[in-house]
Design an enzyme around this catalytic site. Structure first.
Site, PDB file in Angstrom:
ATOM      1  N   SER A   1       6.420  -0.230  -3.136  1.00 52.91           N
ATOM      2  CA  SER A   1       4.774  -1.767  -3.142  1.00 52.91           C
ATOM      3  C   SER A   1       4.896  -2.301  -4.893  1.00 52.91           C
ATOM      4  O   SER A   1       6.491  -1.872  -5.657  1.00 52.91           O
ATOM      5  CB  SER A   1       4.021  -0.524  -3.592  1.00 52.91           C
ATOM      6  OG  SER A   1       2.605  -1.664  -4.091  1.00 52.91           O
TER       7      SER A   1
ATOM      8  N   HIS B   1       1.727 -10.149  -2.677  1.00 53.29           N
ATOM      9  CA  HIS B   1       2.043  -8.452  -3.235  1.00 53.29           C
ATOM     10  C   HIS B   1       2.313  -7.777  -1.326  1.00 53.29           C
ATOM     11  O   HIS B   1       2.622  -8.392  -0.301  1.00 53.29           O
ATOM     12  CB  HIS B   1       0.723  -7.795  -2.885  1.00 53.29           C
ATOM     13  CG  HIS B   1       0.748  -7.165  -2.394  1.00 53.29           C
ATOM     14  ND1 HIS B   1       0.243  -6.211  -1.091  1.00 53.29           N
ATOM     15  CD2 HIS B   1       0.617  -5.099  -2.804  1.00 53.29           C
ATOM     16  CE1 HIS B   1      -0.248  -4.786  -0.763  1.00 53.29           C
ATOM     17  NE2 HIS B   1       0.297  -4.594  -1.641  1.00 53.29           N
TER      18      HIS B   1
ATOM     19  N   ARG C   1       5.199   1.929   3.916  1.00 56.29           N
ATOM     20  CA  ARG C   1       4.449   3.950   3.289  1.00 56.29           C
ATOM     21  C   ARG C   1       5.019   4.376   4.987  1.00 56.29           C
ATOM     22  O   ARG C   1       4.635   3.841   6.115  1.00 56.29           O
ATOM     23  CB  ARG C   1       3.463   3.438   2.699  1.00 56.29           C
ATOM     24  CG  ARG C   1       2.187   3.218   3.832  1.00 56.29           C
ATOM     25  CD  ARG C   1       0.394   2.906   2.294  1.00 56.29           C
ATOM     26  NE  ARG C   1      -0.300   2.916   3.967  1.00 56.29           N
ATOM     27  CZ  ARG C   1      -0.465   1.483   3.555  1.00 56.29           C
ATOM     28  NH1 ARG C   1       0.039   0.390   3.176  1.00 56.29           N
ATOM     29  NH2 ARG C   1      -1.193   1.020   4.586  1.00 56.29           N
TER      30      ARG C   1
ATOM     31  N   HIS D   1     -17.877  -8.746  -1.675  1.00 59.96           N
ATOM     32  CA  HIS D   1     -19.649  -9.566  -3.093  1.00 59.96           C
ATOM     33  C   HIS D   1     -19.229 -11.434  -3.380  1.00 59.96           C
ATOM     34  O   HIS D   1     -20.234 -11.458  -4.237  1.00 59.96           O
ATOM     35  CB  HIS D   1     -19.124  -8.722  -4.876  1.00 59.96           C
ATOM     36  CG  HIS D   1     -17.809  -8.259  -5.351  1.00 59.96           C
ATOM     37  ND1 HIS D   1     -16.915  -7.601  -4.393  1.00 59.96           N
ATOM     38  CD2 HIS D   1     -17.917  -8.961  -6.533  1.00 59.96           C
ATOM     39  CE1 HIS D   1     -15.363  -7.731  -5.727  1.00 59.96           C
ATOM     40  NE2 HIS D   1     -16.193  -8.725  -6.443  1.00 59.96           N
TER      41      HIS D   1
ATOM     42  N   GLY E   1      -3.330  11.789  -8.558  1.00 61.93           N
ATOM     43  CA  GLY E   1      -2.827  12.432  -9.404  1.00 61.93           C
ATOM     44  C   GLY E   1      -1.039  12.068  -9.787  1.00 61.93           C
ATOM     45  O   GLY E   1      -0.666  12.427 -10.420  1.00 61.93           O
ATOM     46  N   GLY E   2      -0.846  10.557  -8.913  1.00 60.71           N
ATOM     47  CA  GLY E   2      -0.274   9.648  -9.077  1.00 60.71           C
ATOM     48  C   GLY E   2      -0.121   9.429 -10.799  1.00 60.71           C
ATOM     49  O   GLY E   2      -0.832   9.721 -11.698  1.00 60.71           O
TER      50      GLY E   2
END
Length: 302
Positions: free
Chosen positions: A92, A106, A110, A178, A261-262
């Site tokens: 990434s 970007h 994966r 939004h 939990g990265g």
């Protein structure tokens, strides 16, 4: 079904190295390397640059993490896989240039594998995902067309349906509900890719990952020498605020990283180093800043 995790691992590591080498040559600075491990299993290598002459922040991250039970962000649409052990590999990257005329980019590729239960009642389930998208601060149609042409060409060998479908998916995914606007001018986005077979899905994912440099670096070459002043930098910081909003409110990758939990430092390396918000502000009409608005809605670039 044959799932070859080692071959994906090797490609992702090579992709990270290739991209970093190209970016170091363009910036003239060396990337830092931060290797990390995760208590539950696996780890990663974060390659990053701060305060370079070209890139104010650049992060190119590799991770290979494992867990005993799928986190909610991964199993929300796959209830039958809840509770399975899993592993995920990916590259990434986000590049935030200094010059406001050079867009942010970007890219992510994966592989996710949910392993067969211990009682062998089932089999490993895999899916690939990824894509790339461009977030300009100033609108240049030739840049957008070039970026989308490379995106088109990357997936064209896999069927004429792929670019229209993945472009639409990108437009819909990178959308700030939004704000009623897209994050940028889009590109490609795909997820849950597991047909017709592992080999084909991996080949498509490789093609998308390899398309980043030819899609982005020619734009960098065209725009990096454009003169700018504090006015353009202020607008860049204002638009970067939208990037932050999307990543923290909508981005599934950010949510997965935090829920599983990265490593927080690596997850949030995608954020711009500086951003601003203004209350109820809009650019003056008939200005380059106002022209960006017409780019922030889905349209056909090819």
């Amino acid at each position: 079904m044959v799932v070859s995790i080692p071959s994906v691992y090797d490609f992702f590591r090579k992709l990270q190295t290739t991209i970093v080498t190209e970016l170091e040559g363009a910036d003239g600075s060396s990337f830092h390397t931060d290797s990390w491990t995760r208590a539950e299993g696996g780890g990663g290598i974060s390659r990053f640059l701060e305060g370079g002459p070209l890139f104010e922040r650049a992060g190119v991250l590799f991770s290979h993490v494992k867990g005993q039970s799928l986190p909610p962000s991964a199993s929300a649409h796959r209830g039958e896989l809840a509770g399975r052990s899993w592993e995920a590999l990916g590259v990434s990257m986000v590049l935030h240039p200094q010059n406001p005329y050079v867009p942010t980019v970007h890219m992510n590729v994966r592989l996710f594998v949910a392993h067969a239960p211990a009682d062998h009642a089932g089999h490993d389930v895999f899916w690939f995902g990824g894509g790339l998208d461009l977030t300009p601060y100033y609108a240049f149609e030739e840049d957008a067309r070039h970026f989308h042409q490379v995106c088109h060409d990357a997936v064209a060998p896999f069927g004429p349906d792929k670019y229209p479908a993945y472009k639409k998916w990108c437009d819909e995914y990178f959308y700030l509900k939004h704000r009623n606007e897209t994050r940028g001018i889009g590109g490609l986005f795909f997820d849950d890719l597991n047909t017709p077979d592992f080999k084909t899905c991996f080949a498509l994912t490789r093609s998308v990952g390899n398309s980043l440099l030819p899609a982005y670096m020619p734009i960098v070459g065209r725009r990096r020498g454009t003169a700018y002043d504090e006015h353009q930098r202020e607008f860049q910081a204002y638009r970067r605020g939208r990037y932050v909003e999307f990543n923290l409110v909508f981005d599934r990758g950010t949510l997965f990283g935090l829920q599983s939990g990265g490593r927080t430092e690596s997850i949030l390396l995608s954020m711009p180093p500086a951003a601003t918000w203004r209350y109820n502000w809009a650019p003056e009409q008939n200005t380059p800043e106002a022209a960006l608005h017409d780019f922030l809605k889905p349209r056909q670039w090819l």
